[in-house]
Design an enzyme around this catalytic site. Structure first.
Site, mmCIF file in Angstrom:
data_model
loop_
_atom_site.group_PDB
_atom_site.id
_atom_site.type_symbol
_atom_site.label_atom_id
_atom_site.label_comp_id
_atom_site.label_asym_id
_atom_site.label_seq_id
_atom_site.Cartn_x
_atom_site.Cartn_y
_atom_site.Cartn_z
ATOM 1 N N ARG A 125 2.582 -0.507 -6.460
ATOM 2 C CA ARG A 125 4.512 -0.504 -6.968
ATOM 3 C C ARG A 125 4.741 -1.275 -8.224
ATOM 4 O O ARG A 125 3.746 -0.772 -9.387
ATOM 5 C CB ARG A 125 5.034 -0.893 -5.502
ATOM 6 C CG ARG A 125 5.014 0.191 -4.871
ATOM 7 C CD ARG A 125 5.520 0.184 -3.211
ATOM 8 N NE ARG A 125 4.892 1.735 -2.482
ATOM 9 C CZ ARG A 125 6.130 1.541 -0.933
ATOM 10 N NH1 ARG A 125 6.458 -0.116 -0.906
ATOM 11 N NH2 ARG A 125 5.259 1.878 -0.281
ATOM 12 N N SER A 126 5.494 -2.428 -8.116
ATOM 13 C CA SER A 126 6.326 -2.478 -8.750
ATOM 14 C C SER A 126 5.104 -3.982 -9.321
ATOM 15 O O SER A 126 5.558 -4.617 -10.518
ATOM 16 C CB SER A 126 7.507 -3.262 -8.764
ATOM 17 O OG SER A 126 8.577 -2.301 -8.686
ATOM 18 N N ALA A 127 4.187 -4.503 -9.197
ATOM 19 C CA ALA A 127 2.998 -5.704 -9.350
ATOM 20 C C ALA A 127 2.002 -4.696 -11.034
ATOM 21 O O ALA A 127 2.114 -5.458 -11.816
ATOM 22 C CB ALA A 127 1.543 -5.205 -8.952
#
Length: 424
Positions: free
Chosen positions: A99-101
């Site tokens: 995801r946003s990593a």
């Protein structure tokens, strides 16, 4: 992989149905490190160097008491792996959507290109992407795309899943969007638009997609399991994320959580337009989504690769150093702080990276850490002060608005262990 001290390898728990691959830990030195208890039911396996046992204790507590049904944590210190653990339903070769990593991966890539002179964070976006200059955006610098200050996060145009899989419709939508606020005067989380904004700039500068650049500049030199645009042959290794359990009474009553839920339910809010346009969670494990490039959200990796990546940002790893000390200082310099206009609570941003704050503390609020979290639990970061690289991935979503106790306990333990370790 090399090790700087003594450690122990922990046998794979039979409940996971896999054995250790032949190459795992062959160059890690067996010795005085801690051996995890095979009878405690935690199901941990891997390697822990002497002096980093506290991380293993926290990991085992996560599996036994904090709802981690499958997870992995890896820590690099001074260029070498000192913790490399998997547990629960994770296999040794499991990878997952981070995801946003993914945004942190794109940021590392951008700083590598900037160090080389292929990217200027302070040039106007419209100089390389003329269409972006619409609606008064002609003077927005590239940097503000990475610092969430551009004001191009809540799109007036509704996007479909097909739009985001095709790239061009999403890039056209952000280019045509009128800024949500006067650019540079505030910051607000550019959730999905971060990927199209930064990715289109990099594509126009280099002629290559973000996914291709990540493989060429980061994954291949370091031998990482890391993709934006997953190859079909890797799909069998993907572990799907499990939905979060119902929120606790504490979370239901949390003021920040309530405010965010209300904002998400309002179709006219920045939060709704930024975080749910479109809602990707029902498709994030489909072949079409995984093979596409959605750089803000659909990176696929594992804890080991994320820790190794960030370790190579702040130090040398097997002969590879991605950024100089000066480039690291520039990358980690705070660019924005205060109440985020999308999520509604305090955040700090560097150029492409999150910095420690009360909801995303990394190694601790007073540390020099920088990196990025992913919704549901994953996080990866570096600490240049202690030459630390950290990666944590989890299959089990948790609906935390405040700091996730799973990643927080691991990250803070890793930072403390590194701080205590004797100088090399």
């Amino acid at each position: 992989m090399t090790d700087q001290g003594t450690g122990t390898r922990v046998p794979f728990d039979e409940d996971c149905g896999e054995g250790l691959d032949e190459g795992f830990g062959q160059s890690l030195v067996e010795g005085m490190g801690r051996r995890l208890d095979e009878e405690d039911g935690a199901g941990c396996t891997g390697y822990v160097a002497e002096g980093f046992e506290e991380v293993a204790d926290a990991f085992r507590t996560n599996l036994r008491e904090r709802g981690d049904t499958g997870a992995a944590v890896c820590v690099y210190h001074r260029g070498a792996p000192v913790v490399d653990l998997v547990g629960g339903c994770f296999r040794r070769d499991s990878v997952q959507v981070i995801r946003s990593a993914s945004k942190g991966v794109v940021a590392v890539l951008a700083h590598v290109l900037a160090q080389r002179g292929d990217l200027d964070f302070d040039m106007p976006v419209a100089e390389v992407w003329p269409e972006f200059g619409q609606e008064g955006k002609g003077r927005i610098p590239v940097r503000w795309l990475f610092t969430h200050q551009a004001g191009v996060t809540a799109l007036d145009r509704g996007l479909t899943v097909e739009d985001i899989l095709g790239w061009a419709p999403a890039a056209q939508a952000v280019a045509a969007q009128r800024p949500n606020w006067e650019p540079g005067t505030a910051h607000g989380y550019h959730d999905l638009t971060y990927g199209w904004l930064t990715g289109e700039v990099l594509r126009r500068l280099t002629g290559r997609t973000v996914g291709a650049l990540v493989r060429r500049e980061l994954a291949e030199p370091l031998g990482l399991d890391l993709w934006i645009g997953l190859p079909p042959e890797v799909r069998p290794r993907l572990t799907k994320t499990l939905p979060a359990p119902p929120p606790s009474a504490e979370l239901r009553d949390d003021r920040q959580a309530k405010a965010l839920r209300e904002a998400l339910a309002d179709p006219g809010s920045f939060a709704h337009k930024a975080l749910l346009n479109p809602d990707i969670f029902d498709v994030e494990h489909t072949s079409a989504y995984l093979s596409a490039e959605v750089p803000a959200a659909n990176g696929v990796s594992d804890a080991r690769s994320l820790a190794r990546l960030y370790a190579a940002v702040v130090g040398e790893v097997d002969g590879v150093r991605l950024l100089s000390d000066d480039a690291v200082r520039a990358a980690a310099t705070e660019q924005a702080r205060g109440v985020d206009r999308v999520v509604g609570y305090f955040r700090r941003y560097a150029t492409g990276f999150m910095l420690p704050d009360p909801t995303r503390p990394m190694g601790g609020l007073d540390t020099a850490c920088f990196g990025h979290y992913g919704m549901g639990g994953s996080v990866a970061f570096a600490d240049p002060e202690h030459t630390l690289g950290f990666g944590y991935t989890t299959v089990q979503d948790q609906a935390h608005v405040g700091a996730d106790p799973r990643s927080r306990s691991l990250a803070e333990a890793a930072w403390r262990c590194a701080a205590r370790r004797a100088p090399a």
